[in-house]
Scaffold this motif. Sequence first.
Motif, PDB file in Angstrom:
ATOM      1  N   GLU A 214       0.835  -1.207   0.000  1.00 15.71           N
ATOM      2  CA  GLU A 214       0.000   0.000   0.000  1.00 15.71           C
ATOM      3  C   GLU A 214       0.864   1.249   0.000  1.00 15.71           C
TER       4      GLU A 214
ATOM      5  N   ALA B 197      -4.673   5.282  -8.064  1.00 14.07           N
ATOM      6  CA  ALA B 197      -4.898   3.846  -8.175  1.00 14.07           C
ATOM      7  C   ALA B 197      -5.040   3.220  -6.791  1.00 14.07           C
ATOM      8  N   ALA B 198      -4.217   3.683  -5.857  1.00 10.11           N
ATOM      9  CA  ALA B 198      -4.291   3.158  -4.504  1.00 10.11           C
ATOM     10  C   ALA B 198      -5.656   3.468  -3.888  1.00 10.11           C
ATOM     11  N   GLU B 199      -6.087   4.697  -4.071  1.00 10.65           N
ATOM     12  CA  GLU B 199      -7.382   5.113  -3.525  1.00 10.65           C
ATOM     13  C   GLU B 199      -8.497   4.247  -4.111  1.00 10.65           C
ATOM     14  N   ALA B 200      -8.417   4.013  -5.409  1.00 17.14           N
ATOM     15  CA  ALA B 200      -9.453   3.205  -6.065  1.00 17.14           C
ATOM     16  C   ALA B 200      -9.449   1.781  -5.511  1.00 17.14           C
ATOM     17  N   ALA B 201      -8.287   1.318  -5.049  1.00 18.73           N
ATOM     18  CA  ALA B 201      -8.220  -0.032  -4.487  1.00 18.73           C
ATOM     19  C   ALA B 201      -8.631  -0.049  -3.019  1.00 18.73           C
ATOM     20  N   GLY B 202      -8.989   1.115  -2.482  1.00 18.70           N
ATOM     21  CA  GLY B 202      -9.466   1.158  -1.110  1.00 18.70           C
ATOM     22  C   GLY B 202      -8.417   1.555  -0.088  1.00 18.70           C
ATOM     23  N   VAL B 203      -7.220   1.917  -0.564  1.00 20.29           N
ATOM     24  CA  VAL B 203      -6.170   2.358   0.365  1.00 20.29           C
ATOM     25  C   VAL B 203      -6.486   3.784   0.819  1.00 20.29           C
ATOM     26  N   ARG B 204      -6.284   4.060   2.105  1.00 20.00           N
ATOM     27  CA  ARG B 204      -6.476   5.433   2.590  1.00 20.00           C
ATOM     28  C   ARG B 204      -5.162   6.164   2.443  1.00 20.00           C
TER      29      ARG B 204
ATOM     30  N   ARG C  81       3.918   1.613  -1.237  1.00 20.29           N
ATOM     31  CA  ARG C  81       4.513   1.852  -2.559  1.00 20.29           C
ATOM     32  C   ARG C  81       3.459   2.329  -3.558  1.00 20.29           C
ATOM     33  N   ALA C  82       2.270   1.716  -3.494  1.00 21.40           N
ATOM     34  CA  ALA C  82       1.209   2.133  -4.409  1.00 21.40           C
ATOM     35  C   ALA C  82       0.849   3.591  -4.164  1.00 21.40           C
TER      36      ALA C  82
ATOM     37  N   GLU D 174       3.498   5.751  -5.725  1.00 17.43           N
ATOM     38  CA  GLU D 174       3.620   5.654  -7.177  1.00 17.43           C
ATOM     39  C   GLU D 174       2.368   6.169  -7.886  1.00 17.43           C
ATOM     40  N   ALA D 175       1.200   5.803  -7.403  1.00 20.07           N
ATOM     41  CA  ALA D 175      -0.048   6.145  -8.096  1.00 20.07           C
ATOM     42  C   ALA D 175      -1.174   6.255  -7.073  1.00 20.07           C
TER      43      ALA D 175
END
Lengths: 505, 308
Positions: free
Chosen positions: B172, B182-189, B174-175, B178-179
């Motif tokens: 999370e 994209a991280a937010e879309a994957a549910g990362v805060r 690194r994501a 980097e992006a």
Amino acid sequence: MSVPLVRLRGIERWFGRVRALAGASLELHAGEVHGVIGSNGAGKSTLLNVLGGLLAPDGGTIEIAGAPTAIGSPRDAWSHGIGLVHQHFTLVPALTVRENLALGLRGRSFQEIDQIVDVTIEQTGLWVPLDAPVRSIGVGDRQRTEILKTLLRDPKLLVLDEPTAVLTPEEVDGLFTLLRTLAREGKAVALVAHKLDEVLAVSDRLTVLRTGETVLSAQRSDVSVRGLVAAMVGDGVADEIAVGVYRKDRPGSSGGAHGNPKGDETTAGVADAAPLVGRVVDVHDDALVDVTLEVHAGEVLGVAGVEGNGQHELALVLSGRRAPIAGQAHVPEEVAFIPQDRQREGLVVDFDLTENVALALSRLDRFGTGALMPWEDLEKEAERIRTRFDVAAPSTETLAGALSGGNQQRVIIGRELALGAPMLVAENPTRGLDVAAAAYVHGELTRLASEGLAIVLISTDLDEVLGLADRVVVMTRGRAVDVPESERSREGVGALMLSGGAEAT
Amino acid sequence: MSQVELVLFLESAVRLGIPLALAAMGETLTERSGVINIGLEGSIIAGALGGALGALAFEGAGLGIIAGAMAGLFVALIFAVFAISLGADQIITGTAVTIGGLGMTGAIYQAQFGATGTELSLPTLAPVAIPGLSEIPIVGTAFFAQAPTAYLAYVMAPIAWYVIFRTAWGLELRATGEAPAAAEAAGVRVRRVRFVATLFGGAMAGIAGAHLALAHAGTFAENMSAGKGFIAIAVVVLGRWNPVLVLFAALFFGAASALQFFLQALGFDIAYQIFLALPYVLTLAALAGWVGTSRAPAALALPWEPHR
């Protein structure tokens, strides 16, 4: 019918002054593939992004299994079992495919994730190079990775925004088989694709959006292709205003005016008589396949086609902004260019009008060749453009970003014409403009052609192309297909767009 | 260089490299999340003062180190509130935090101990020789008869590497760097991840500062961080955002500083300022040459706000 899994009603969404959704509705049922169609800017992606929690709606209601619900974030959407496969990739380029997949399955051990990935790949046939960094894989693999990433989390509703654009026909077939299987297993699937034939092939139910509203929702078996196309492009009177009026008044079209004989409407008549201004021969590029075109003084060459079929690349080549990989492009040294994205390619929104004018024109000889910017002259030029093109700005010190889209477009047109170029390339010049502003742009294009300018009008708006162009070509999968006079109707061109030009050759 | 001199050189290279390694290790995680904390210098000097005051108050250098970590974390918290929560420009916020940190610590120190700078005598963090390892010829004492904070740096390198490259949180992290979209879309805060990474970086910088006060100098002096925060940021680049490489890069910089002292001591007849400049010149050379091909996290220094 049963209670829909998801029901969107009266959804509104504004982007600044632009109303992208004006009361759109959508009902999605478990066990169905639902196609969402509409022309460009109809609001399809916006609606799906509302569903996926990426955009908050400004109005309307969302019900999930009958209960009113707010979807505040992608995380919220997932908690309701809504999985969105994005149009713009949301993969992290620096991470491997496996790591990107794991990112979607947070809260599990990597071993567990590997197991789920293997099983899902086996079931879906979505083979991807798991250990390659995403930055090194092709767009087809990226698309499969996106879909796989969403499926891994076992959504109740799978939402796909333009998933087929980067897939080969065989891959598209494979994907559609998968979507049918998923629906059979009881999932709801919502799909946006701009290729009508694809949507028709896979959908049980269809919803048509036009300018942010739902204009039709029906079972696939209850509607005809013709009916759908009519619903998409709209054949109400309002839509004709923008295009039709200027066509009738056009001075050049009765022949002879300004030395541009175009008395009869045949393509050959124009092509033979008027001087050649721009020409591309056998051009190949990233998205262009063997394109040959000629543009003559005093004509409007209309380029129709579904977005992403090479038009943008063609615009860049024709306007001299890009040298093709193969083939020849003979274009004038200076080409006026109206880009499709006013705020990014057209203007610097934080610059005032004078500065925006200076950016493009200061290199012209008439503004001197010294190192100093002749600000007074440029200011005068900006003021001339402001008054001549009726830009609704209090002064030339107004920031470009403060203007409405229509007025921004007036500034661009004024500035580009001041270049004195013999050719103008306009790419979707009325996108996002209201009817009156669009009519103004159409009027200007018509007037300019009658004054001898060679104009290439590239547009995804079929009515615009048909209404203004003397000759029409359709771009389809990178090829430019001439449209014969007899086929120059919404249905004829539409058929060429969908068939990929197969019938034309 | 005789063997004795070599041992001395290595010993001082490690000693000078350790604070850089500690600060750079934290900054590596911070930058992996897409945040560049130019305020690192502020956290180091706060850690030095916090460590000094803590060691006095609790009458022990070990607790001083913890107090230093807290002080560094507190400074990073100020940075994080502005740069992450409020989306302010990271470079400007970080610069302000550094200047503010240097100023505030000086003011507190003077208020506490007087403008003349009464020589402050602190409980010091004594070196601990590791049985066996410290007896290895030449390198033994240099690497394994150091203050306990040095061993923290050694241990942190593989742990941080494991966290970044082998755990779900690291993914999370690194994501996010980097992006973030994209991280937010994957549910990362995204902002929470950045917050945690930045506070961790601040705490590590605080430990580095406390190490300076308690293991090196045995006292606090105004501006004693002497640009180590900025060098640590260069160390991160040189170490290519990889904690293990960062450890070696920090030791390399330590060696450059040690060389400076040795060349002076060996009596080269050159203005001493030239030697003083050596580590900084090496910083530039390293950044220009060796690092040419490496790539920073794509979203480094870009504020993130969920677009809605």
